[in-house]
Scaffold this motif. Structure first.
Motif, PDB file in Angstrom:
ATOM      1  N   MET A   1       0.697  -1.304   0.033  1.00  0.00           N
ATOM      2  CA  MET A   1      -0.069  -0.077   0.074  1.00  0.00           C
ATOM      3  C   MET A   1       0.914   1.207  -0.011  1.00  0.00           C
ATOM      4  N   GLN A   2       0.412   2.236  -0.589  1.00  0.00           N
ATOM      5  CA  GLN A   2       1.173   3.510  -0.779  1.00  0.00           C
ATOM      6  C   GLN A   2       0.149   4.580  -0.257  1.00  0.00           C
ATOM      7  N   ILE A   3       0.946   5.430   0.566  1.00  0.00           N
ATOM      8  CA  ILE A   3      -0.007   6.550   1.536  1.00  0.00           C
ATOM      9  C   ILE A   3       0.753   7.595   0.937  1.00  0.00           C
ATOM     10  N   THR A   4      -0.018   8.732   0.313  1.00  0.00           N
ATOM     11  CA  THR A   4       0.200   9.841  -0.233  1.00  0.00           C
ATOM     12  C   THR A   4      -0.348  10.917   0.607  1.00  0.00           C
ATOM     13  N   THR A   5       0.385  11.868   0.972  1.00  0.00           N
ATOM     14  CA  THR A   5      -0.052  13.267   1.523  1.00  0.00           C
ATOM     15  C   THR A   5      -0.490  14.198   0.669  1.00  0.00           C
ATOM     16  N   LEU A   6      -1.623  14.331   0.712  1.00  0.00           N
ATOM     17  CA  LEU A   6      -2.206  15.524  -0.424  1.00  0.00           C
ATOM     18  C   LEU A   6      -2.007  16.828   0.009  1.00  0.00           C
ATOM     19  N   ILE A   7      -2.035  16.920   1.316  1.00  0.00           N
ATOM     20  CA  ILE A   7      -1.772  18.677   1.728  1.00  0.00           C
ATOM     21  C   ILE A   7      -1.406  18.394   3.194  1.00  0.00           C
ATOM     22  N   TYR A  25      -4.063  10.155   1.223  1.00  0.00           N
ATOM     23  CA  TYR A  25      -4.720   9.055  -0.001  1.00  0.00           C
ATOM     24  C   TYR A  25      -4.210   7.947   0.148  1.00  0.00           C
ATOM     25  N   LEU A  26      -4.930   6.742   0.257  1.00  0.00           N
ATOM     26  CA  LEU A  26      -4.442   5.416   0.360  1.00  0.00           C
ATOM     27  C   LEU A  26      -5.215   4.436  -0.755  1.00  0.00           C
ATOM     28  N   GLU A  27      -4.324   3.526  -1.189  1.00  0.00           N
ATOM     29  CA  GLU A  27      -4.834   2.659  -1.913  1.00  0.00           C
ATOM     30  C   GLU A  27      -4.723   1.351  -1.538  1.00  0.00           C
ATOM     31  N   GLY A  28      -6.130   0.576  -1.055  1.00  0.00           N
ATOM     32  CA  GLY A  28      -5.959  -0.544  -0.251  1.00  0.00           C
ATOM     33  C   GLY A  28      -6.044  -1.732  -1.315  1.00  0.00           C
ATOM     34  N   TYR A  29      -6.402  -2.825  -1.050  1.00  0.00           N
ATOM     35  CA  TYR A  29      -6.494  -4.148  -1.993  1.00  0.00           C
ATOM     36  C   TYR A  29      -7.783  -3.556  -3.104  1.00  0.00           C
ATOM     37  N   ASN A  30      -8.628  -3.233  -2.568  1.00  0.00           N
ATOM     38  CA  ASN A  30     -10.111  -3.259  -3.145  1.00  0.00           C
ATOM     39  C   ASN A  30     -10.542  -1.630  -3.181  1.00  0.00           C
ATOM     40  N   LYS A  31     -10.050  -0.933  -2.326  1.00  0.00           N
ATOM     41  CA  LYS A  31     -10.846   0.714  -2.260  1.00  0.00           C
ATOM     42  C   LYS A  31      -9.581   1.806  -2.261  1.00  0.00           C
ATOM     43  N   LYS A  32     -10.256   2.840  -2.799  1.00  0.00           N
ATOM     44  CA  LYS A  32      -9.349   3.936  -2.574  1.00  0.00           C
ATOM     45  C   LYS A  32     -10.010   4.726  -1.626  1.00  0.00           C
ATOM     46  N   GLU A  56     -12.643   9.144  -8.026  1.00  0.00           N
ATOM     47  CA  GLU A  56     -12.653   7.627  -7.896  1.00  0.00           C
ATOM     48  C   GLU A  56     -12.554   7.349  -6.455  1.00  0.00           C
ATOM     49  N   VAL A  57     -12.295   7.951  -5.399  1.00  0.00           N
ATOM     50  CA  VAL A  57     -12.324   7.596  -4.178  1.00  0.00           C
ATOM     51  C   VAL A  57     -13.624   6.685  -3.669  1.00  0.00           C
ATOM     52  N   ILE A 125     -12.871  -1.219   6.663  1.00  0.00           N
ATOM     53  CA  ILE A 125     -13.470  -0.635   5.225  1.00  0.00           C
ATOM     54  C   ILE A 125     -12.802  -1.266   4.034  1.00  0.00           C
ATOM     55  N   ASP A 126     -11.657  -1.792   4.188  1.00  0.00           N
ATOM     56  CA  ASP A 126     -10.983  -2.522   3.199  1.00  0.00           C
ATOM     57  C   ASP A 126     -10.136  -3.593   3.941  1.00  0.00           C
ATOM     58  N   LYS A 127      -9.539  -4.735   2.946  1.00  0.00           N
ATOM     59  CA  LYS A 127      -8.684  -5.763   3.561  1.00  0.00           C
ATOM     60  C   LYS A 127      -7.548  -4.930   4.362  1.00  0.00           C
ATOM     61  N   GLY A 128      -7.621  -5.284   5.888  1.00  0.00           N
ATOM     62  CA  GLY A 128      -6.647  -4.863   6.642  1.00  0.00           C
ATOM     63  C   GLY A 128      -6.644  -3.238   6.809  1.00  0.00           C
ATOM     64  N   VAL A 129      -7.437  -2.555   6.576  1.00  0.00           N
ATOM     65  CA  VAL A 129      -7.482  -1.061   6.943  1.00  0.00           C
ATOM     66  C   VAL A 129      -8.903  -0.857   7.834  1.00  0.00           C
TER      67      VAL A 129
END
Length: 266
Positions: A1-7, A25-32, A56-57, A125-129
């Motif tokens: 998983m990559q975590i992006t700091t948007l602001i 912003y995080l992209e999980g296994y199935n969800k943004k 697309e979140v 809310i997503d696998k492992g999140v």
């Protein structure tokens, strides 16, 4: 998983905007997943520069009801028509600093229709999140309530941030803790995650509200982190630059400043 700091409060990358606020912003296994929206819609502009499509979140988690974390909520809701919004009921309380300065959430409430999911217990809310709704004050000194108020009718009362949420991400036998402001104390949040998942800690990331802490408060947090020994600590927002420097000096594991545009892999 990559975590992006948007602001975040600071920026050094060309083309990005900083402000007093925080959004991940995080992209999980199935969800943004989006965690907070900063103080304005600038996080959306940064997302475009970073190649992220906010429309697309799938899920937005609101950490608590302060303007520097929810100020971009209306802009988000107008752009994104599908995401579920996860928060605690008190996130929409009338929040003040003192009894004059409103610092709560201002938006057209109709935009929230049929999109809010109130979090009352730990929710995956997503696998492992996992959204974590409670931070018992095990370490009583590590909290930041002073001066923060909730207005109920004509009366003000101390805000103890019962609305505050944080994230725990479980990957490969380790966990990471993502906090946005830590009014109830980063050590209390970590303690709740450790108690729940019984796993070693990889990353601790976020705002730790240490900027105006007393020496006694700071020392309690440092003592806890020294005992815990996470693999890395990412400091943002209300932690304060001065406290970042002190943490980097006082802790033996890697400590870095997590600014606008930063990307972290877990």
């Amino acid at each position: 998983m990559q975590i992006t700091t948007l602001i975040e409060n600071l920026v050094y990358q060309s083309g990005l905007i900083a402000e007093h606020g925080l959004s991940f912003y995080l992209e999980g296994y199935n969800k943004k997943i989006l965690f907070d929206t900063g103080q304005s819609g600038h996080f959306i502009e940064n997302a475009k520069v970073l190649g992220i499509d906010i429309s697309e979140v799938d899920a937005l988690v609101i950490s608590h009801g302060h303007y520097d974390h929810t100020g971009g909520l209306e802009a988000f809701l107008k752009l994104n028509a599908k995401a579920s919004i996860f928060m605690k009921p008190a996130a929409l309380d009338a929040k003040y600093h003192g009894e004059k300065r409103f610092i709560g959430t201002s938006l057209d409430s109709h935009l929230l229709n049929n999109r809010i999911h109130l979090v009352e217990e730990i929710l995956e809310i997503d696998k492992g999140v996992f959204v974590m709704p409670d931070s018992p004050l095990v370490h009583a000194l590590d909290s930041s309530f002073c001066g923060f108020k909730i207005k109920k009718g004509d009366q003000f009362e101390e805000d103890t941030f019962i609305d505050e949420l944080f994230l725990t991400i479980v990957r490969s036998g380790k966990m990471s803790i993502i906090s946005s402001c830590s009014h109830r104390g980063i050590s209390n949040m970590i303690n709740e995650a450790v108690r729940t998942f019984l796993l070693p800690v990889d990353l601790i990331l976020g705002g730790f509200h240490l900027k105006n802490s007393t020496q006694e408060q700071y020392d309690e947090v440092v003592a806890y982190l020294r005992e815990l020994k996470p693999e890395r600590l990412g400091v943002s927002h209300c932690t304060g630059i001065e406290k970042f420097c002190e943490l980097k000096k006082d802790l033996s594991f890697p400590v870095f400043y997590n600014m606008t545009g930063n990307r972290i892999t877990i």
